[in-house]
Write a protein that holds these residues in place. Structure first.
Motif, PDB file in Angstrom:
ATOM      1  N   MET A   1       0.839  -1.192   0.000  1.00 37.33           N
ATOM      2  CA  MET A   1       0.000   0.000   0.000  1.00 37.33           C
ATOM      3  C   MET A   1       0.879   1.250   0.000  1.00 37.33           C
ATOM      4  SD  MET A   1      -3.112  -0.858   2.631  1.00 37.33           S
ATOM      5  CE  MET A   1      -1.998  -1.115   4.009  1.00 37.33           C
ATOM      6  N   PRO A   2       0.440   2.332  -0.683  1.00 36.28           N
ATOM      7  CA  PRO A   2       1.227   3.551  -0.672  1.00 36.28           C
ATOM      8  C   PRO A   2       1.271   4.146   0.727  1.00 36.28           C
ATOM      9  CG  PRO A   2      -0.920   3.921  -1.692  1.00 36.28           C
ATOM     10  CD  PRO A   2      -0.782   2.454  -1.487  1.00 36.28           C
ATOM     11  N   GLU A   3       2.421   4.753   1.066  1.00 36.15           N
ATOM     12  CA  GLU A   3       2.556   5.360   2.375  1.00 36.15           C
ATOM     13  C   GLU A   3       2.043   6.793   2.339  1.00 36.15           C
ATOM     14  OE1 GLU A   3       6.505   5.091   3.804  1.00 36.15           O
ATOM     15  OE2 GLU A   3       6.571   2.900   3.755  1.00 36.15           O
ATOM     16  N   CYS A   4       1.354   7.193   3.397  1.00 36.63           N
ATOM     17  CA  CYS A   4       0.902   8.566   3.501  1.00 36.63           C
ATOM     18  C   CYS A   4       0.604   8.850   4.963  1.00 36.63           C
ATOM     19  CB  CYS A   4      -0.316   8.840   2.623  1.00 36.63           C
ATOM     20  SG  CYS A   4      -1.771   7.878   3.042  1.00 36.63           S
ATOM     21  N   SER A   5       0.481  10.108   5.274  1.00 35.99           N
ATOM     22  CA  SER A   5       0.255  10.518   6.652  1.00 35.99           C
ATOM     23  C   SER A   5      -1.226  10.789   6.894  1.00 35.99           C
ATOM     24  CB  SER A   5       1.071  11.775   6.961  1.00 35.99           C
ATOM     25  OG  SER A   5       0.786  12.246   8.256  1.00 35.99           O
ATOM     26  N   ARG A   6      -1.866   9.877   7.614  1.00 33.09           N
ATOM     27  CA  ARG A   6      -3.237  10.046   8.074  1.00 33.09           C
ATOM     28  C   ARG A   6      -4.203  10.527   6.988  1.00 33.09           C
ATOM     29  NH1 ARG A   6      -5.529   9.461  12.862  1.00 33.09           N
ATOM     30  NH2 ARG A   6      -7.188  10.819  13.602  1.00 33.09           N
ATOM     31  N   PRO A   7      -4.495   9.690   5.999  1.00 39.24           N
ATOM     32  CA  PRO A   7      -5.483  10.076   4.980  1.00 39.24           C
ATOM     33  C   PRO A   7      -6.868  10.238   5.611  1.00 39.24           C
ATOM     34  CG  PRO A   7      -5.056   7.741   4.836  1.00 39.24           C
ATOM     35  CD  PRO A   7      -4.065   8.290   5.829  1.00 39.24           C
ATOM     36  N   ARG A   8      -7.655  11.110   5.038  1.00 41.54           N
ATOM     37  CA  ARG A   8      -9.018  11.337   5.532  1.00 41.54           C
ATOM     38  C   ARG A   8      -9.992  10.480   4.722  1.00 41.54           C
ATOM     39  NH1 ARG A   8     -10.578  16.710   4.351  1.00 41.54           N
ATOM     40  NH2 ARG A   8      -8.861  16.735   2.866  1.00 41.54           N
ATOM     41  N   VAL A   9     -10.891   9.831   5.425  1.00 35.41           N
ATOM     42  CA  VAL A   9     -11.942   9.055   4.774  1.00 35.41           C
ATOM     43  C   VAL A   9     -13.277   9.508   5.355  1.00 35.41           C
ATOM     44  CG1 VAL A   9     -12.891   6.779   4.292  1.00 35.41           C
ATOM     45  CG2 VAL A   9     -10.400   7.071   4.472  1.00 35.41           C
ATOM     46  N   TYR A  10     -14.120  10.059   4.505  1.00 37.14           N
ATOM     47  CA  TYR A  10     -15.457  10.453   4.941  1.00 37.14           C
ATOM     48  C   TYR A  10     -16.374   9.240   4.808  1.00 37.14           C
ATOM     49  CZ  TYR A  10     -14.268  15.363   5.371  1.00 37.14           C
ATOM     50  OH  TYR A  10     -13.711  16.554   5.786  1.00 37.14           O
ATOM     51  N   VAL A  11     -17.049   8.914   5.904  1.00 35.66           N
ATOM     52  CA  VAL A  11     -17.843   7.684   5.982  1.00 35.66           C
ATOM     53  C   VAL A  11     -19.302   8.044   6.243  1.00 35.66           C
ATOM     54  CG1 VAL A  11     -18.151   5.483   7.182  1.00 35.66           C
ATOM     55  CG2 VAL A  11     -15.850   6.440   6.893  1.00 35.66           C
ATOM     56  N   ASP A  12     -20.189   7.468   5.450  1.00 35.74           N
ATOM     57  CA  ASP A  12     -21.612   7.719   5.660  1.00 35.74           C
ATOM     58  C   ASP A  12     -22.054   7.146   7.005  1.00 35.74           C
ATOM     59  OD1 ASP A  12     -24.229   8.586   4.132  1.00 35.74           O
ATOM     60  OD2 ASP A  12     -24.703   6.712   5.154  1.00 35.74           O
ATOM     61  N   GLU A  13     -22.950   7.858   7.674  1.00 35.99           N
ATOM     62  CA  GLU A  13     -23.438   7.459   9.003  1.00 35.99           C
ATOM     63  C   GLU A  13     -23.968   6.030   9.019  1.00 35.99           C
ATOM     64  OE1 GLU A  13     -23.697   8.945  11.968  1.00 35.99           O
ATOM     65  OE2 GLU A  13     -22.973  10.965  11.573  1.00 35.99           O
ATOM     66  N   ARG A  14     -24.533   5.569   7.899  1.00 35.13           N
ATOM     67  CA  ARG A  14     -25.112   4.225   7.846  1.00 35.13           C
ATOM     68  C   ARG A  14     -24.066   3.120   7.980  1.00 35.13           C
ATOM     69  NH1 ARG A  14     -27.994   5.135   2.219  1.00 35.13           N
ATOM     70  NH2 ARG A  14     -25.933   6.083   1.969  1.00 35.13           N
ATOM     71  N   GLU A  15     -22.789   3.471   7.826  1.00 32.47           N
ATOM     72  CA  GLU A  15     -21.713   2.491   7.915  1.00 32.47           C
ATOM     73  C   GLU A  15     -21.139   2.353   9.325  1.00 32.47           C
ATOM     74  OE1 GLU A  15     -19.794   0.378   5.417  1.00 32.47           O
ATOM     75  OE2 GLU A  15     -21.907   0.446   4.889  1.00 32.47           O
ATOM     76  N   LYS A  16     -21.738   3.021  10.305  1.00 30.56           N
ATOM     77  CA  LYS A  16     -21.213   2.967  11.675  1.00 30.56           C
ATOM     78  C   LYS A  16     -21.197   1.548  12.233  1.00 30.56           C
ATOM     79  CE  LYS A  16     -21.781   7.566  13.650  1.00 30.56           C
ATOM     80  NZ  LYS A  16     -22.446   8.377  14.686  1.00 30.56           N
ATOM     81  N   ALA A  17     -22.170   0.729  11.825  1.00 26.28           N
ATOM     82  CA  ALA A  17     -22.235  -0.649  12.337  1.00 26.28           C
ATOM     83  C   ALA A  17     -21.214  -1.565  11.675  1.00 26.28           C
ATOM     84  CB  ALA A  17     -23.643  -1.213  12.136  1.00 26.28           C
ATOM     85  N   SER A  18     -20.594  -1.125  10.601  1.00 22.49           N
ATOM     86  CA  SER A  18     -19.597  -1.928   9.899  1.00 22.49           C
ATOM     87  C   SER A  18     -18.271  -1.887  10.651  1.00 22.49           C
ATOM     88  CB  SER A  18     -19.412  -1.388   8.478  1.00 22.49           C
ATOM     89  OG  SER A  18     -18.215  -1.875   7.899  1.00 22.49           O
ATOM     90  N   PRO A  19     -17.464  -2.950  10.579  1.00 22.82           N
ATOM     91  CA  PRO A  19     -16.128  -2.922  11.204  1.00 22.82           C
ATOM     92  C   PRO A  19     -15.120  -2.086  10.425  1.00 22.82           C
ATOM     93  CG  PRO A  19     -16.458  -5.006  10.077  1.00 22.82           C
ATOM     94  CD  PRO A  19     -17.776  -4.280  10.007  1.00 22.82           C
ATOM     95  N   ILE A  20     -15.468  -1.676   9.218  1.00 25.71           N
ATOM     96  CA  ILE A  20     -14.495  -1.002   8.362  1.00 25.71           C
ATOM     97  C   ILE A  20     -14.007   0.330   8.939  1.00 25.71           C
ATOM     98  CG2 ILE A  20     -14.136   0.056   6.082  1.00 25.71           C
ATOM     99  CD1 ILE A  20     -15.773  -2.184   4.891  1.00 25.71           C
ATOM    100  N   ARG A 135      -3.468   7.116  -2.185  1.00 23.61           N
ATOM    101  CA  ARG A 135      -3.094   7.423  -3.569  1.00 23.61           C
ATOM    102  C   ARG A 135      -3.700   8.743  -4.025  1.00 23.61           C
ATOM    103  NH1 ARG A 135      -4.417   6.732  -8.960  1.00 23.61           N
ATOM    104  NH2 ARG A 135      -2.723   5.920 -10.264  1.00 23.61           N
ATOM    105  N   GLU A 136      -4.972   8.942  -3.710  1.00 21.52           N
ATOM    106  CA  GLU A 136      -5.654  10.157  -4.143  1.00 21.52           C
ATOM    107  C   GLU A 136      -5.121  11.394  -3.422  1.00 21.52           C
ATOM    108  OE1 GLU A 136      -8.555  10.631  -6.517  1.00 21.52           O
ATOM    109  OE2 GLU A 136      -7.200   9.008  -7.106  1.00 21.52           O
ATOM    110  N   GLN A 137      -4.936  11.277  -2.115  1.00 27.19           N
ATOM    111  CA  GLN A 137      -4.615  12.469  -1.313  1.00 27.19           C
ATOM    112  C   GLN A 137      -3.120  12.775  -1.265  1.00 27.19           C
ATOM    113  OE1 GLN A 137      -6.725  12.203   2.514  1.00 27.19           O
ATOM    114  NE2 GLN A 137      -8.341  11.074   1.473  1.00 27.19           N
ATOM    115  N   ALA A 138      -2.282  11.743  -1.157  1.00 31.36           N
ATOM    116  CA  ALA A 138      -0.841  11.974  -1.061  1.00 31.36           C
ATOM    117  C   ALA A 138      -0.172  12.030  -2.431  1.00 31.36           C
ATOM    118  CB  ALA A 138      -0.196  10.884  -0.214  1.00 31.36           C
ATOM    119  N   LEU A 139      -0.496  11.068  -3.280  1.00 30.88           N
ATOM    120  CA  LEU A 139       0.153  10.989  -4.591  1.00 30.88           C
ATOM    121  C   LEU A 139      -0.459  11.966  -5.595  1.00 30.88           C
ATOM    122  CD1 LEU A 139       2.286   9.532  -6.291  1.00 30.88           C
ATOM    123  CD2 LEU A 139       0.548   7.823  -6.876  1.00 30.88           C
ATOM    124  N   LYS A 140      -1.779  12.005  -5.659  1.00 31.32           N
ATOM    125  CA  LYS A 140      -2.463  12.849  -6.640  1.00 31.32           C
ATOM    126  C   LYS A 140      -2.791  14.247  -6.113  1.00 31.32           C
ATOM    127  CE  LYS A 140      -2.717   9.661  -9.868  1.00 31.32           C
ATOM    128  NZ  LYS A 140      -2.029   9.814 -11.171  1.00 31.32           N
TER     129      LYS A 140
END
Length: 223
Positions: A1-20, A135-140
């Protein structure tokens, strides 16, 4: 996996029950919950993931949600991705209409340019999302942008939107319910037997329960 410092991931509220979301945080991602409207995991201004288990994939196809979700993803994001958890070879065990599901995924790819990605489960899904976020946030060097649902200017659009918020109800079933009962108020007054004629018994029970069960806030559940 590409290395980066703390990428941000916006997660929909409906995914709170998921382990992801938890897995993403353990990998070092900054998880921000939001009411996304379009997509479950947003990692840049152009990339969003809609996550599905194989059971949800089949259910969303047959109730009409899948095509609507694919269309909205492609309207709002340049690189829309449907991330399916499970082994494609096991699809026949999930539904007797496995070929129909496969053809639907092909149609979505062709018609809406949606990428279909398979993962073995939540752990691999988290790794895929994290990798693309890096990849999107650090590389691109791309920003993260939430594209919310478009304004619903027509009354009939607003009515369909409200009915589609009920469990297991996609665009087709929402339209059938409104055509049969005539209004949202009439749907809310309908009995399980009446709803069953359009939705089938199990979905009718879920819809009836959401409409009629007393409200219990999340705060009350924690106390």
């Amino acid at each position: 996996m590409p290395e980066c410092s703390r990428p941000r991931v916006y997660v929909d509220e409906r995914e709170k029950a998921s382990p992801i979301p938890r897995l993403l945080r353990e990998m070092g991602a900054a998880v921000i919950y939001t009411v996304a409207g379009v997509g479950d995991y947003i990692v840049s201004d152009r990339v969003a993931f809609e996550r599905k288990t194989m059971h949800d994939l089949a259910a969303s196809l047959f109730d009409g949600r899948l095509y609507d979700q694919a269309r909205r993803l492609s309207e709002h994001y340049e690189v829309p991705i449907i991330l399916v958890e499970g082994d494609p070879a096991e699809l026949e065990r999930v539904t007797s209409r496995a070929l129909q599901v496969k053809l639907a995924l092909l149609a979505i790819s062709l018609d809406y340019s949606v990428r279909i990605v398979w993962s073995s489960g939540p752990e691999e899904s988290a790794k895929i999302i994290y990798s693309v976020a890096c990849r999107e946030q650090a590389l691109k060097q791309r920003p993260v942008v939430i594209h919310r649902k478009p304004r619903l200017e027509k009354l009939w659009m607003q009515q369909l939107y409200v009915v589609q918020s009920l469990p297991g109800i996609g665009p087709r079933l929402a339209e059938r319910l409104l055509e049969k009962f005539g209004s949202i108020e009439a749907i809310c007054r309908a009995s399980i037997v009446e709803l069953e004629k359009v939705l089938g018994y199990e979905r009718a029970v879920k819809v009836y329960r959401v409409i009629h069960a007393p409200y219990t806030s999340s705060k009350a559940e924690r106390e």
